[in-house]
Design a protein around this motif. Structure first.
Motif, PDB file in Angstrom:
ATOM      1  N   ILE A  93      23.623  39.266  43.190  1.00  0.00           N
ATOM      2  CA  ILE A  93      25.011  39.645  43.438  1.00  0.00           C
ATOM      3  C   ILE A  93      25.932  38.758  42.615  1.00  0.00           C
ATOM      4  N   LEU A  94      26.912  39.375  41.997  1.00  0.00           N
ATOM      5  CA  LEU A  94      28.010  38.662  41.370  1.00  0.00           C
ATOM      6  C   LEU A  94      29.246  38.985  42.203  1.00  0.00           C
ATOM      7  N   ALA A  95      29.730  37.998  42.943  1.00  0.00           N
ATOM      8  CA  ALA A  95      30.922  38.173  43.775  1.00  0.00           C
ATOM      9  C   ALA A  95      32.148  37.849  42.928  1.00  0.00           C
ATOM     10  N   LEU A  96      33.130  38.721  42.968  1.00  0.00           N
ATOM     11  CA  LEU A  96      34.320  38.565  42.139  1.00  0.00           C
ATOM     12  C   LEU A  96      35.582  38.610  42.983  1.00  0.00           C
ATOM     13  N   ASN A  97      36.418  37.614  42.783  1.00  0.00           N
ATOM     14  CA  ASN A  97      37.773  37.658  43.321  1.00  0.00           C
ATOM     15  C   ASN A  97      38.697  37.795  42.115  1.00  0.00           C
ATOM     16  N   ALA A  98      39.550  38.804  42.141  1.00  0.00           N
ATOM     17  CA  ALA A  98      40.451  39.047  41.014  1.00  0.00           C
ATOM     18  C   ALA A  98      41.868  39.264  41.527  1.00  0.00           C
ATOM     19  N   ALA A  99      42.813  38.690  40.810  1.00  0.00           N
ATOM     20  CA  ALA A  99      44.229  38.874  41.124  1.00  0.00           C
ATOM     21  C   ALA A  99      45.018  38.846  39.822  1.00  0.00           C
ATOM     22  N   PRO A 100      45.905  39.813  39.634  1.00  0.00           N
ATOM     23  CA  PRO A 100      46.665  39.884  38.379  1.00  0.00           C
ATOM     24  C   PRO A 100      47.833  38.900  38.340  1.00  0.00           C
ATOM     25  N   LEU A 101      47.529  37.624  38.450  1.00  0.00           N
ATOM     26  CA  LEU A 101      48.592  36.619  38.459  1.00  0.00           C
ATOM     27  C   LEU A 101      49.255  36.480  37.099  1.00  0.00           C
TER      28      LEU A 101
ATOM     29  N   GLU B  28      26.172  34.684  42.685  1.00  0.00           N
ATOM     30  CA  GLU B  28      27.060  33.908  41.826  1.00  0.00           C
ATOM     31  C   GLU B  28      28.489  34.298  42.163  1.00  0.00           C
ATOM     32  N   HIS B  29      29.439  33.499  41.703  1.00  0.00           N
ATOM     33  CA  HIS B  29      30.839  33.753  42.023  1.00  0.00           C
ATOM     34  C   HIS B  29      31.713  33.568  40.789  1.00  0.00           C
ATOM     35  N   LYS B  30      32.670  34.463  40.613  1.00  0.00           N
ATOM     36  CA  LYS B  30      33.665  34.342  39.545  1.00  0.00           C
ATOM     37  C   LYS B  30      35.039  34.622  40.132  1.00  0.00           C
ATOM     38  N   ILE B  31      36.025  33.928  39.596  1.00  0.00           N
ATOM     39  CA  ILE B  31      37.422  34.164  39.933  1.00  0.00           C
ATOM     40  C   ILE B  31      38.130  34.469  38.625  1.00  0.00           C
ATOM     41  N   LEU B  32      38.783  35.626  38.558  1.00  0.00           N
ATOM     42  CA  LEU B  32      39.506  36.011  37.352  1.00  0.00           C
ATOM     43  C   LEU B  32      40.947  36.348  37.724  1.00  0.00           C
ATOM     44  N   PHE B  33      41.857  35.958  36.853  1.00  0.00           N
ATOM     45  CA  PHE B  33      43.276  36.194  37.110  1.00  0.00           C
ATOM     46  C   PHE B  33      43.759  37.388  36.295  1.00  0.00           C
ATOM     47  N   GLU B  34      43.237  38.544  36.671  1.00  0.00           N
ATOM     48  CA  GLU B  34      43.616  39.819  36.081  1.00  0.00           C
ATOM     49  C   GLU B  34      43.313  40.908  37.097  1.00  0.00           C
TER      50      GLU B  34
ATOM     51  N   THR C 224      42.586  30.304  44.333  1.00  0.00           N
ATOM     52  CA  THR C 224      41.270  29.732  44.066  1.00  0.00           C
ATOM     53  C   THR C 224      40.668  29.143  45.336  1.00  0.00           C
ATOM     54  N   GLU C 225      41.451  28.390  46.080  1.00  0.00           N
ATOM     55  CA  GLU C 225      40.955  27.785  47.322  1.00  0.00           C
ATOM     56  C   GLU C 225      40.544  28.846  48.343  1.00  0.00           C
ATOM     57  N   GLU C 226      41.383  29.870  48.521  1.00  0.00           N
ATOM     58  CA  GLU C 226      41.054  30.943  49.472  1.00  0.00           C
ATOM     59  C   GLU C 226      39.816  31.716  49.025  1.00  0.00           C
ATOM     60  N   SER C 227      39.703  31.962  47.722  1.00  0.00           N
ATOM     61  CA  SER C 227      38.537  32.678  47.184  1.00  0.00           C
ATOM     62  C   SER C 227      37.253  31.892  47.407  1.00  0.00           C
ATOM     63  N   GLU C 228      37.299  30.602  47.121  1.00  0.00           N
ATOM     64  CA  GLU C 228      36.107  29.761  47.300  1.00  0.00           C
ATOM     65  C   GLU C 228      35.708  29.667  48.768  1.00  0.00           C
ATOM     66  N   LYS C 229      36.682  29.608  49.653  1.00  0.00           N
ATOM     67  CA  LYS C 229      36.389  29.563  51.087  1.00  0.00           C
ATOM     68  C   LYS C 229      35.721  30.869  51.539  1.00  0.00           C
ATOM     69  N   SER C 230      36.257  31.997  51.101  1.00  0.00           N
ATOM     70  CA  SER C 230      35.674  33.288  51.461  1.00  0.00           C
ATOM     71  C   SER C 230      34.271  33.435  50.859  1.00  0.00           C
TER      72      SER C 230
ATOM     73  N   GLU D 191      40.375  46.307  37.205  1.00  0.00           N
ATOM     74  CA  GLU D 191      39.865  47.062  36.056  1.00  0.00           C
ATOM     75  C   GLU D 191      39.692  46.157  34.836  1.00  0.00           C
ATOM     76  N   ALA D 192      40.675  45.295  34.588  1.00  0.00           N
ATOM     77  CA  ALA D 192      40.578  44.367  33.454  1.00  0.00           C
ATOM     78  C   ALA D 192      39.448  43.362  33.676  1.00  0.00           C
ATOM     79  N   ALA D 193      39.280  42.920  34.917  1.00  0.00           N
ATOM     80  CA  ALA D 193      38.194  41.981  35.239  1.00  0.00           C
ATOM     81  C   ALA D 193      36.839  42.632  34.991  1.00  0.00           C
ATOM     82  N   LEU D 194      36.693  43.892  35.379  1.00  0.00           N
ATOM     83  CA  LEU D 194      35.434  44.611  35.150  1.00  0.00           C
ATOM     84  C   LEU D 194      35.160  44.727  33.654  1.00  0.00           C
ATOM     85  N   GLU D 195      36.161  45.064  32.869  1.00  0.00           N
ATOM     86  CA  GLU D 195      35.990  45.143  31.417  1.00  0.00           C
ATOM     87  C   GLU D 195      35.607  43.784  30.836  1.00  0.00           C
ATOM     88  N   HIS D 196      36.230  42.741  31.334  1.00  0.00           N
ATOM     89  CA  HIS D 196      35.922  41.367  30.901  1.00  0.00           C
ATOM     90  C   HIS D 196      34.439  41.054  31.133  1.00  0.00           C
TER      91      HIS D 196
END
Length: 180
Positions: free
Chosen positions: A78-86, A128-134, A106-112, A137-142
């Motif tokens: 599993i690749l867990a992704l938290n994404a937000a278009p900041l 695994e875990h990734k946090i992307l600031f987009e 980032t803190e809330e994402s890591e806690k979850s 859809e953009a995160a998936l393309e990334h």
């Protein structure tokens, strides 16, 4: 049926790569043939993954349970992704407000994710875990550009759909789609 299709697709891809390597080898270009075979070895070693997209900084219990069950049954990581278009919210990049938003997200994402990772470990699932600031859809393309072998994407249903009064009672709040 799904596994049969998946096997046939992967087998066809392997055979095509081997045929291409043989063609180069017969033409005397052993370096290119070797590179193609090494590329194949790298592809084989990458395990297929489920991309689990959180609802911003959170992973719902429905998404966690569904993805862990699917990963166990099908042998996926599993690749867990938290994404937000900041980056698109109009706050200047150098501002302290934006830095605080990024820190909080980032803190809330890591806690979850910590809770998700503990459940995954208890179920014998690699995660695994990734946090992307987009946006999602953009995160998936990334991630696709990084050649991560994502086969399925799992996420919460969009709020508009969940809130729909015409939604059938037995309709899941989890969305699953294939990138095959």
């Amino acid at each position: 049926m799904f596994l049969k299709k998946l096997f046939n697709r992967k087998t066809k891809e392997k055979l095509e790569q081997y045929q291409e390597a043989i063609t180069f080898a017969e033409a005397g270009d052993k370096d290119t043939a070797s590179k193609l075979l090494n590329k194949e070895d790298q592809t084989i070693s990458k395990d297929p993954m489920l991309l689990v997209i959180g609802d911003r900084a959170k992973f719902s219990s429905e998404v966690i349970d569904y993805s862990l069950d699917m990963a166990k049954r099908m042998g996926y990581k599993i690749l867990a992704l938290n994404a937000a278009p900041l980056s698109e919210n109009g706050v200047p990049l150098s501002s302290s407000a934006k830095k605080e938003l990024i820190k909080t997200f980032t803190e809330e994402s890591e806690k979850s994710f910590l809770s998700f990772a503990q459940k995954a470990k208890a179920n014998g699932v690699d995660i695994e875990h990734k946090i992307l600031f987009e946006d999602k859809e953009a995160a998936l393309e990334h991630l696709k550009q990084q050649n991560i072998p994502i086969e399925f994407v799992i996420s919460d249903a969009e709020r508009d759909f969940v809130a729909n009064d015409n939604r059938p009672e037995n309709c899941s709040r989890v969305c699953v789609y294939c990138l095959c």
